[in-house]
Each structure stands twice: as C-alpha cells, then as structure tokens.
Design an enzyme around this catalytic site. Structure first.
Site, PDB file in Angstrom:
ATOM      1  N   GLU A 103      78.019  42.103  28.992  1.00 51.45           N
ATOM      2  CA  GLU A 103      76.965  43.088  29.258  1.00 51.45           C
ATOM      3  C   GLU A 103      77.044  43.605  30.690  1.00 51.45           C
ATOM      4  O   GLU A 103      77.576  42.931  31.578  1.00 51.45           O
ATOM      5  CB  GLU A 103      75.585  42.446  29.049  1.00 51.45           C
ATOM      6  N   ASP A 104      76.525  44.785  30.899  1.00 48.40           N
ATOM      7  CA  ASP A 104      76.418  45.307  32.262  1.00 48.40           C
ATOM      8  C   ASP A 104      75.185  44.740  32.948  1.00 48.40           C
ATOM      9  O   ASP A 104      75.230  44.358  34.111  1.00 48.40           O
ATOM     10  CB  ASP A 104      76.388  46.843  32.277  1.00 48.40           C
ATOM     11  N   ASP A 107      67.958  42.939  31.741  1.00 50.89           N
ATOM     12  CA  ASP A 107      66.721  43.390  32.373  1.00 50.89           C
ATOM     13  C   ASP A 107      65.578  42.517  31.835  1.00 50.89           C
ATOM     14  O   ASP A 107      65.320  41.443  32.378  1.00 50.89           O
ATOM     15  CB  ASP A 107      66.562  44.878  32.008  1.00 50.89           C
ATOM     16  N   PHE A 156      65.557  50.675  40.245  1.00 51.60           N
ATOM     17  CA  PHE A 156      66.333  51.428  39.262  1.00 51.60           C
ATOM     18  C   PHE A 156      67.764  51.574  39.778  1.00 51.60           C
ATOM     19  O   PHE A 156      68.004  52.220  40.790  1.00 51.60           O
ATOM     20  CB  PHE A 156      65.704  52.810  39.045  1.00 51.60           C
ATOM     21  N   ARG A 169      77.315  56.699  35.044  1.00 46.58           N
ATOM     22  CA  ARG A 169      78.011  55.504  34.545  1.00 46.58           C
ATOM     23  C   ARG A 169      79.351  55.322  35.238  1.00 46.58           C
ATOM     24  O   ARG A 169      79.852  54.211  35.373  1.00 46.58           O
ATOM     25  CB  ARG A 169      78.270  55.615  33.032  1.00 46.58           C
TER      26      ARG A 169
END
Ligand code: PRP
Length: 184
Positions: A103-104, A107, A156, A169
């Site tokens: 995963e990046d 959260d 963010f 991205r």
C-alpha cells in the site's frame, strides 16, 4: 517532476526521493530476509500502490509474483467508510500462498482492515502488509502492519502514488498540499 514544478500548490516537501529510496532499501532487505526460500506473492492496491510496488519489488533479490486489486470505499468524500467494493479482483489463487499486501498509505486503516480479512478468507499460508506511509493519529482501527516506511502527521499529502483529484501521483517525493488547492 520536482518541487518547483508544483509552484505554490506545494506547501512543503515532507519526504524527499532520496529518503524514500533509502527506506525502501531497508524494507526490501527485511522482506528478502523474512521470505528467504519462500514463494512470495505481492498484492498491490491500485492506484496509489503503483510506485511503492515498482520500487520495492525491484529492490528485492528474490523473484516474486505481482498481482493487483482495485477497491473502492463506499461513502461520500475523501474518507474511508470501511465498506469496500472490489473493482478489480486478483488473478491469483491465494490458497497456500504467502501474500504481502503493498500500500501507499494507511490512513483510517479501514480499507486495509477489510482487505486483510477478505484475503485471509481465501486460504493463504500468510498475509502481511507493507505500506510506505502511515498516519497513526488518523487510525480508526488497529491494523497489524509488518513493514512501515514512515509514520507521518495527518496533513494532506500527495506524491509517490498519492493524489489530489487524480493529480500529483507522479511526484517522486511526498509533499503537503497548500490549503488553497483543496479549498480550505
Ligand atoms: C488510499 C490508499 C488506501 C486507502 C487508505 O486509496 O491507497 O487504499 O486510501 O485509507 P484508509 O486507511 O482510510 O482506508 P484511495 O481510496 O485514495 O484510492 P487510490 O489508491 O486509487 O488513490
């Protein structure tokens, strides 16, 4: 892209390309050691995990299999609801396989928590998680993550696979977005 290409949309660089690369070297060495002699299946979660999957897999000294899943969280806005829909399922059969989800970012943890139980129900030998980024203060559920690149604040962030409205991205670094971009 480099930071100057973002103009005033960039607030600050949080993690440079060099920092990401150095941490990926360490993560790959750990994965190589942990999975020595085993047949690893890496599962990337589209779209954000494309960069970390490509960079992590290329650092390994083991030949691995790579597969992809696309999932979508039900519910409004940018936050996960924990109810997940599979948009693209795996091609691979997980029975008896050693699986590493890539995963990046984690959260709230809701996507990964759902994915973990979904993949575990398919009869794999093991399922572990590798994520480049994690926001510990945003966690709504605890997810046991074996490999974490960096713990970061709840700001963010964009870049290295992470988007805002599908943009940014392709930044090779991770940066925080200036509030005027997302409307604060
Ligand atoms: C991101 C990220 C995780 C999820 C993490 O994906 O890649 O899958 O959100 O959030 P959570 O821990 O709160 O569940 P996103 O839904 O933005 O899709 P994308 O990878 O296509 O950008």
């Amino acid at each position: 892209m480099d930071p100057a290409d973002m103009g005033d949309d960039l607030e600050r660089v949080l993690l440079t390309e060099e920092q990401l690369g150095a941490r990926l070297d360490e993560m790959a060495a750990q994965i190589d050691a942990d999975y020595a002699g085993r047949d690893l299946l890496m599962v990337g979660v589209l779209k954000g995990a494309v960069m970390v999957m490509a960079d992590l897999a290329r650092r390994l000294h083991t030949a691995v299999e790579m597969d992809w899943m696309a999932v979508s969280s039900y519910g409004a806005g940018t936050t996960s609801s924990g109810v997940v829909r599979i948009l693209k399922d795996l091609d691979a059969d997980l029975t008896g396989r050693d699986v590493l989800i890539v995963e990046d970012i984690i959260d709230s943890g809701l996507t990964l928590s759902w994915l973990l139980s979904n993949l575990r129900s398919r009869g794999p030998a093991s399922v572990e998680i590798a994520t480049m980024l994690r926001k510990p203060e945003a966690a709504k559920v605890e997810v046991d993550v074996r490999y974490v690149g960096f713990d970061i604040p709840t700001d963010f962030v964009v870049g290295y696979g992470l988007d805002f409205a599908e943009k940014y991205r392709n930044l090779p670094f991770v940066g925080t977005l200036a509030p005027h971009v997302y409307g604060d």
